[in-house]
Design a protein around this motif. Structure first.
Motif, PDB file in Angstrom:
ATOM      1  N   GLU A 114       8.732  14.817  -6.575  1.00  0.00           N
ATOM      2  CA  GLU A 114       7.830  14.317  -7.617  1.00  0.00           C
ATOM      3  C   GLU A 114       6.378  14.486  -7.150  1.00  0.00           C
ATOM      4  O   GLU A 114       6.062  14.208  -5.991  1.00  0.00           O
ATOM      5  N   CYS A 115       5.514  14.943  -8.059  1.00  0.00           N
ATOM      6  CA  CYS A 115       4.169  15.384  -7.650  1.00  0.00           C
ATOM      7  C   CYS A 115       3.293  14.283  -7.076  1.00  0.00           C
ATOM      8  O   CYS A 115       2.300  14.575  -6.403  1.00  0.00           O
ATOM      9  N   THR A 116       3.636  13.009  -7.308  1.00  0.00           N
ATOM     10  CA  THR A 116       2.819  11.937  -6.734  1.00  0.00           C
ATOM     11  C   THR A 116       3.551  11.150  -5.636  1.00  0.00           C
ATOM     12  O   THR A 116       3.033  10.145  -5.153  1.00  0.00           O
ATOM     13  N   THR A 117       4.729  11.605  -5.264  1.00  0.00           N
ATOM     14  CA  THR A 117       5.462  10.900  -4.208  1.00  0.00           C
ATOM     15  C   THR A 117       4.723  11.013  -2.876  1.00  0.00           C
ATOM     16  O   THR A 117       4.280  12.095  -2.483  1.00  0.00           O
ATOM     17  N   ASP A 118       4.591   9.873  -2.203  1.00  0.00           N
ATOM     18  CA  ASP A 118       3.896   9.846  -0.919  1.00  0.00           C
ATOM     19  C   ASP A 118       4.660   8.915   0.023  1.00  0.00           C
ATOM     20  O   ASP A 118       4.545   7.695  -0.075  1.00  0.00           O
ATOM     21  N   PRO A 119       5.463   9.474   0.937  1.00  0.00           N
ATOM     22  CA  PRO A 119       6.263   8.618   1.819  1.00  0.00           C
ATOM     23  C   PRO A 119       5.433   7.816   2.801  1.00  0.00           C
ATOM     24  O   PRO A 119       5.936   6.884   3.434  1.00  0.00           O
ATOM     25  N   THR A 120       4.144   8.136   2.925  1.00  0.00           N
ATOM     26  CA  THR A 120       3.319   7.426   3.914  1.00  0.00           C
ATOM     27  C   THR A 120       2.730   6.133   3.355  1.00  0.00           C
ATOM     28  O   THR A 120       2.047   5.408   4.082  1.00  0.00           O
ATOM     29  N   VAL A 121       2.950   5.854   2.066  1.00  0.00           N
ATOM     30  CA  VAL A 121       2.363   4.632   1.492  1.00  0.00           C
ATOM     31  C   VAL A 121       3.461   3.656   1.085  1.00  0.00           C
ATOM     32  O   VAL A 121       4.640   4.013   1.007  1.00  0.00           O
ATOM     33  N   LEU A 122       3.062   2.425   0.826  1.00  0.00           N
ATOM     34  CA  LEU A 122       3.977   1.377   0.362  1.00  0.00           C
ATOM     35  C   LEU A 122       3.764   1.140  -1.128  1.00  0.00           C
ATOM     36  O   LEU A 122       2.647   1.296  -1.632  1.00  0.00           O
ATOM     37  N   THR A 123       4.830   0.757  -1.831  1.00  0.00           N
ATOM     38  CA  THR A 123       4.681   0.266  -3.200  1.00  0.00           C
ATOM     39  C   THR A 123       4.378  -1.219  -3.127  1.00  0.00           C
ATOM     40  O   THR A 123       5.076  -1.974  -2.454  1.00  0.00           O
ATOM     41  N   LEU A 124       3.311  -1.643  -3.795  1.00  0.00           N
ATOM     42  CA  LEU A 124       2.874  -3.035  -3.699  1.00  0.00           C
ATOM     43  C   LEU A 124       3.760  -3.942  -4.553  1.00  0.00           C
ATOM     44  O   LEU A 124       4.367  -3.504  -5.530  1.00  0.00           O
ATOM     45  N   ALA A 125       3.805  -5.208  -4.168  1.00  0.00           N
ATOM     46  CA  ALA A 125       4.655  -6.180  -4.864  1.00  0.00           C
ATOM     47  C   ALA A 125       3.938  -6.719  -6.093  1.00  0.00           C
ATOM     48  O   ALA A 125       2.853  -7.289  -5.976  1.00  0.00           O
ATOM     49  N   PRO A 126       4.547  -6.548  -7.280  1.00  0.00           N
ATOM     50  CA  PRO A 126       3.897  -7.077  -8.487  1.00  0.00           C
ATOM     51  C   PRO A 126       4.185  -8.551  -8.725  1.00  0.00           C
ATOM     52  O   PRO A 126       3.735  -9.118  -9.714  1.00  0.00           O
ATOM     53  N   GLY A 127       4.923  -9.190  -7.815  1.00  0.00           N
ATOM     54  CA  GLY A 127       5.327 -10.590  -8.040  1.00  0.00           C
ATOM     55  C   GLY A 127       6.636 -10.608  -8.798  1.00  0.00           C
ATOM     56  O   GLY A 127       7.210  -9.559  -9.107  1.00  0.00           O
ATOM     57  N   GLY A 128       7.131 -11.762  -9.128  1.00  0.00           N
ATOM     58  CA  GLY A 128       8.399 -11.845  -9.869  1.00  0.00           C
ATOM     59  C   GLY A 128       9.548 -11.335  -9.031  1.00  0.00           C
ATOM     60  O   GLY A 128       9.857 -11.889  -7.963  1.00  0.00           O
ATOM     61  N   VAL A 129      10.177 -10.246  -9.459  1.00  0.00           N
ATOM     62  CA  VAL A 129      11.351  -9.712  -8.763  1.00  0.00           C
ATOM     63  C   VAL A 129      10.983  -9.210  -7.377  1.00  0.00           C
ATOM     64  O   VAL A 129      11.698  -9.431  -6.404  1.00  0.00           O
ATOM     65  N   LEU A 130       9.855  -8.522  -7.269  1.00  0.00           N
ATOM     66  CA  LEU A 130       9.469  -7.908  -5.997  1.00  0.00           C
ATOM     67  C   LEU A 130       8.250  -8.638  -5.443  1.00  0.00           C
ATOM     68  O   LEU A 130       7.162  -8.585  -6.012  1.00  0.00           O
ATOM     69  N   THR A 131       8.441  -9.338  -4.327  1.00  0.00           N
ATOM     70  CA  THR A 131       7.349 -10.138  -3.775  1.00  0.00           C
ATOM     71  C   THR A 131       6.828  -9.592  -2.448  1.00  0.00           C
ATOM     72  O   THR A 131       5.868 -10.113  -1.901  1.00  0.00           O
TER      73      THR A 131
END
Ligand code: ZN
Length: 556
Positions: A114-131
């Motif tokens: 995928e053209c924006t996939t970057d394994p060197t970064v983290l996906t941030l927690a939006p709260g709720g399900v993912l904290t």
């Protein structure tokens, strides 16, 4: 650029004082304080024409007061979301900005990524399900050149830029490499998220908004907002052959999940998925944009800010129901209302002269194949078994010519991929292998019109035809497949329902391109226009120099 004659006096006054004019004969406008760039995914120009009588909100303002370029079209072959947003945001063709496809081949690893996939970064927690943040995320790591946010910051170092969209690739690529925040809807976690490429933690204004979306969405069924008063709008009857399911069916209403008092993660995720499949997605992008304007004070001072919005619902719904469906008509009418809400707030906060906006789409789309067949168009859905048969024929031809060697030929993206390590180890001429594979595949595939080898696309020699020029404009040597296939027109690949885009044909390359605000004269131009023209047109309006090597130029 064309300037409003009614502003002649003010502009002449600016000229006579020796400031404000950029060149002799050009009239200057006051510099707006906020630029709004809107990309409506998969919005074809006909939507604005057929629905014009009903558009009285933000889209209606573009139709009635905007400077619209009705012949605007992509000048490259891959009519996909990633290249589309990156081109609009940079003023460059995919061959120059680097986003050549949604899924780009990593030639080193032999994988499509995928053209924006970057394994060197983290996906941030939006709260709720993912904290807590999770490994792996998205960024503009593959974007090679600067975008509008960087141009603004070069002139106004305190300029702020926020980008919000229904999809990561839209949010990330529309605003270029340096927005303060790129935020996108996360249907698995629920809420808007971002990645550590932009910050360690989502800002408080996003977290606060994320805490309330589920209450808004729970039980909010998607009802059709018009009741039979759209005669002459070109909206097709409901429940057409070929429509895919949205929610739980193909007719209105789409019943939204209802959260219990103590919801589990899976129930949040179901609701977030419902948002992602309905016009609520656009509504939420606008809701968060209003928060961004207030909390970031966008447009509040003389440093020109950028608000980039990717409205993705038209694409997500259009893929399933087709562009002339009741579902897409309803989505466009609702978006008109949402943009009206945004523009009213901007008028109130900044004044009508305080902001300018551009409206564009990233690609077109094809009507449902079943509806085209009724009109006598030779179209069909391609089954994966057909591509398997053609692939087998190409492998057999390679086996006969290069006995004992295995090239690992496979389908990938819009073409064919060879295992490069094996071909180079075999010591054969790779260009010859590609040509032989291409010719054998074409002979076995009646659904393919032509194929262009990597070597032909890399060549600076004269192109074989106009399609090769379009394909060369997407060519990135480190990401290109070995053979780019040009499928016959009106072929839909690998989906049993719904429709698609991605081809180099005019129906997929037509886009909306329109500018609104002081300095843009209302009217329609039928001159050729490209998505690469968006950035230079806005830069000229702001009195900023455009880099000399941009592929686009300022539109009149
Ligand atoms: Zn798209």
């Amino acid at each position: 650029m064309t300037f409003a004659p009614c502003l002649l006096a003010a502009a002449l006054a600016a000229c006579s004082s020796g400031s404000g004019s950029r060149e002799p004969g050009r009239l200057a406008e006051p510099t707006p304080r906020l630029v709004v760039v809107l990309c409506v995914d998969q919005l074809i120009p006909e939507q604005l024409e057929r629905l014009a009588p009903w558009l009285d909100g933000g889209l209606g303002r573009f139709v009635n007061q905007g400077r619209s370029f009705r012949a605007a079209a992509l000048d490259y072959s891959r009519s996909e979301t990633g290249p589309g947003h990156a081109t609009l945001g940079s003023g460059l063709l995919p061959r120059h900005h680097g986003i050549s496809a949604n899924g780009m081949l990593d030639r080193e690893a032999g994988e499509l990524v995928e053209c924006t996939t970057d394994p060197t970064v983290l996906t941030l927690a939006p709260g709720g399900v993912l904290t807590e943040p999770v490994a792996g995320g998205s960024s503009a790591c593959n974007l090679l050149r600067e975008g509008l946010a960087e141009h603004l910051r070069a002139r106004w170092p305190a300029s702020r830029a926020v980008s919000i969209a229904g999809k990561p690739r839209a949010a990330i690529l529309l605003a270029g490499r340096a927005p303060r925040w790129a935020l996108w809807w996360d249907r698995r976690a629920g809420g808007f998220t971002s990645s550590s490429a932009y910050g360690e933690r989502l800002p408080d204004w996003v977290l606060a908004w994320n805490a309330g979306w589920a209450a808004t969405a729970s039980g909010r069924d998607w009802e059709c907002s018009f009741k039979g008063d759209l005669d002459g709008s070109g909206t097709a009857p409901d429940e057409r052959a070929g429509e895919a399911i949205i929610g739980a069916g193909v007719t209105f209403p789409r019943v939204a999940p209802r959260l219990p008092l103590e919801p589990q993660a899976i129930e949040f995720q179901r609701l977030a998925g419902f948002v992602s499949a309905t016009p609520l997605l656009d509504r939420f992008v606008i809701d968060l944009a209003l928060e961004a304007i207030a909390s970031q004070e966008l447009g509040a001072d003389a440093d020109v800010d950028l608000l980039a919005l990717g409205l993705s619902a038209c694409d997500k719904i259009g893929h399933r129901a087709g562009p002339y469906s009741r579902e897409v008509t309803d989505t466009v009418l609702r978006l008109d209302d949402e943009l009206g809400r945004l523009f009213a707030l901007l008028d109130e906060r900044l004044g009508p002269a305080g902001w300018i906006a551009a409206l564009a789409s990233d690609h077109g789309v094809m009507e449902l194949p079943e509806a085209l067949v009724e009109r006598g168009v030779a179209t069909r859905r391609l089954h994966v078994n057909e591509t398997r048969r053609a692939l087998a024929a190409a492998r057999e031809a390679l086996g006969e010519r290069y006995a004992g060697l295995f090239f690992g030929l496979r389908s990938g993206g819009d073409g064919l991929i060879l295992d490069e390590k094996q071909t180079s180890a075999a010591g054969v001429d790779l260009a010859e292998v590609r040509e032989l594979a291409r010719d054998a595949y074409l002979a076995a595939a009646d659904y393919v019109e032509d194929g262009y080898t990597f070597d032909e696309l890399a060549s600076s020699g004269p192109p074989r035809d106009a399609f090769e020029t379009l394909a060369r404009n997407c060519f990135r040597p480190e990401h290109e497949v070995d053979i780019v296939l040009r499928f016959k027109p009106w072929i839909v690949r690998d989906c049993r329902f719904g429709t698609d885009h991605g081809s180099p044909y005019p129906y997929d390359r037509r886009i909306v391109l329109s500018f609104l605000g002081p300095g843009f004269v209302a009217g329609t131009s039928w001159e050729r226009a490209s998505p690469t023209d968006l950035v230079p047109t806005l830069l000229e309006r702001l009195g900023l120099p455009a880099p000399a090597d941009l592929d686009g130029s300022a539109l009149d």
